[in-house]
Design a protein around this motif. Sequence first.
Motif, mmCIF file in Angstrom:
data_model
loop_
_atom_site.group_PDB
_atom_site.id
_atom_site.type_symbol
_atom_site.label_atom_id
_atom_site.label_comp_id
_atom_site.label_asym_id
_atom_site.label_seq_id
_atom_site.Cartn_x
_atom_site.Cartn_y
_atom_site.Cartn_z
ATOM 1 N N ALA A 35 16.698 31.845 48.715
ATOM 2 C CA ALA A 35 16.128 33.024 48.067
ATOM 3 C C ALA A 35 16.157 34.234 48.989
ATOM 4 C CB ALA A 35 14.693 32.733 47.631
ATOM 5 N N ASP A 36 16.106 33.990 50.299
ATOM 6 C CA ASP A 36 16.068 35.079 51.282
ATOM 7 C C ASP A 36 17.395 35.235 52.027
ATOM 8 O OD1 ASP A 36 13.331 35.604 50.737
ATOM 9 O OD2 ASP A 36 12.761 33.915 52.014
ATOM 10 N N LYS A 37 18.462 34.664 51.482
ATOM 11 C CA LYS A 37 19.771 34.743 52.135
ATOM 12 C C LYS A 37 20.822 35.241 51.144
ATOM 13 C CE LYS A 37 18.882 31.161 55.592
ATOM 14 N NZ LYS A 37 19.354 29.919 56.227
ATOM 15 N N PRO A 38 20.823 36.546 50.881
ATOM 16 C CA PRO A 38 21.767 37.076 49.880
ATOM 17 C C PRO A 38 23.229 36.837 50.246
ATOM 18 C CG PRO A 38 20.712 38.853 51.121
ATOM 19 C CD PRO A 38 19.966 37.601 51.444
ATOM 20 N N HIS A 39 23.546 36.937 51.537
ATOM 21 C CA HIS A 39 24.947 36.722 51.928
ATOM 22 C C HIS A 39 25.386 35.295 51.621
ATOM 23 C CE1 HIS A 39 28.687 37.342 54.113
ATOM 24 N NE2 HIS A 39 28.489 36.173 54.704
ATOM 25 N N ASP A 40 24.537 34.327 51.906
ATOM 26 C CA ASP A 40 24.874 32.935 51.644
ATOM 27 C C ASP A 40 25.046 32.683 50.151
ATOM 28 O OD1 ASP A 40 23.454 33.235 54.240
ATOM 29 O OD2 ASP A 40 23.948 31.105 54.422
ATOM 30 N N ARG A 41 24.184 33.256 49.341
ATOM 31 C CA ARG A 41 24.321 33.098 47.885
ATOM 32 C C ARG A 41 25.643 33.679 47.402
ATOM 33 N NH1 ARG A 41 19.101 35.215 47.904
ATOM 34 N NH2 ARG A 41 19.779 37.044 46.724
ATOM 35 N N GLU A 42 26.030 34.828 47.967
ATOM 36 C CA GLU A 42 27.302 35.447 47.579
ATOM 37 C C GLU A 42 28.485 34.581 47.985
ATOM 38 O OE1 GLU A 42 27.361 39.287 49.361
ATOM 39 O OE2 GLU A 42 25.647 40.041 48.216
ATOM 40 N N VAL A 43 28.438 34.024 49.197
ATOM 41 C CA VAL A 43 29.533 33.173 49.674
ATOM 42 C C VAL A 43 29.666 31.924 48.812
ATOM 43 C CG1 VAL A 43 30.260 31.705 51.600
ATOM 44 C CG2 VAL A 43 29.471 34.026 52.045
ATOM 45 N N LEU A 44 28.534 31.304 48.479
ATOM 46 C CA LEU A 44 28.559 30.102 47.654
ATOM 47 C C LEU A 44 29.027 30.416 46.233
ATOM 48 C CD1 LEU A 44 25.238 28.552 48.971
ATOM 49 C CD2 LEU A 44 27.505 27.521 49.207
ATOM 50 N N ALA A 45 28.604 31.558 45.708
ATOM 51 C CA ALA A 45 29.053 31.950 44.368
ATOM 52 C C ALA A 45 30.554 32.223 44.349
ATOM 53 C CB ALA A 45 28.284 33.185 43.903
ATOM 54 N N GLU A 201 16.030 37.565 60.238
ATOM 55 C CA GLU A 201 14.861 37.660 61.117
ATOM 56 C C GLU A 201 14.134 36.328 61.274
ATOM 57 O OE1 GLU A 201 10.669 40.175 61.325
ATOM 58 O OE2 GLU A 201 12.352 40.959 60.167
ATOM 59 N N ASP A 202 14.093 35.517 60.209
ATOM 60 C CA ASP A 202 13.317 34.278 60.262
ATOM 61 C C ASP A 202 14.184 33.042 60.536
ATOM 62 O OD1 ASP A 202 14.666 34.397 57.890
ATOM 63 O OD2 ASP A 202 13.004 33.667 56.646
ATOM 64 N N GLU A 203 15.420 33.244 60.987
ATOM 65 C CA GLU A 203 16.315 32.132 61.279
ATOM 66 C C GLU A 203 16.381 31.849 62.776
ATOM 67 O OE1 GLU A 203 19.847 32.075 57.981
ATOM 68 O OE2 GLU A 203 19.978 33.628 59.511
ATOM 69 N N ILE A 204 16.891 30.665 63.128
ATOM 70 C CA ILE A 204 17.220 30.370 64.520
ATOM 71 C C ILE A 204 18.196 31.429 65.016
ATOM 72 C CG2 ILE A 204 18.400 28.722 66.023
ATOM 73 C CD1 ILE A 204 17.366 26.497 64.171
#
Length: 218
Positions: A35-45, A201-204
């Motif tokens: 939900a907080d990773k727009p880039h990842d959602r775009e890549v997966l889509a 910001e909230d990732e490793i």
Amino acid sequence: MSETLSPPPGSAASVAHLWDARADRYLELFRHELADKPHDREVLAAFAGRVGPGGRVCDAGCGPCGHVTALLAGHGLDVLGVDLSPRCVELAAREQPGCRFAVMDQRDVTGGLDGLVSYYSLHDQPKRELPGTLAAWARALRPGGELLVVAKQGDGDGVIDDPLGTGLRVYWAEFTPGELESAARAAGFTIGEITVREAYEDEIAARRIYLTATTRHP
């Protein structure tokens, strides 16, 4: 009385044991991470769009959330999420009741797939195993099949304190874009695109690598 030997760090038995022990903690932390990773959602889509509706896809190393499996299924793909850890599969099936999951080594997926996603599934095994893993994925995909690999960038390759704060010692491997590209080419893939993003910001605190590729036609 004989001693019980622990499985070698990074081995399938070790990975399964450690993920059984930390799956609930991971689910607590990352249940809604996409939900907080727009880039990842775009890549997966975009991956789902390249595969096409109804395509047979494996989410290799689905973890306890099953969220990547669910996202891809939501884009019309026929997805199976697999994981070495029975506890991860149990939790993923509970979290995503409309999706399919199985306990399986990610290198043992069957052939004829239209696509395969590895969303942070490579960091549990030693880097020396990367060529064999990618070769197994190439065999599992049909000619022209789509591959998406997401991995953390870095030089790490060994046992560390669990970043999840469980107190366990876990295997942790990181990669460079060049390492992933070279291994994928050697395994028979044609590289599509390699991109890198900074950590949210909230990732490793490690950059993320996104590699897309296709299996070569005979």
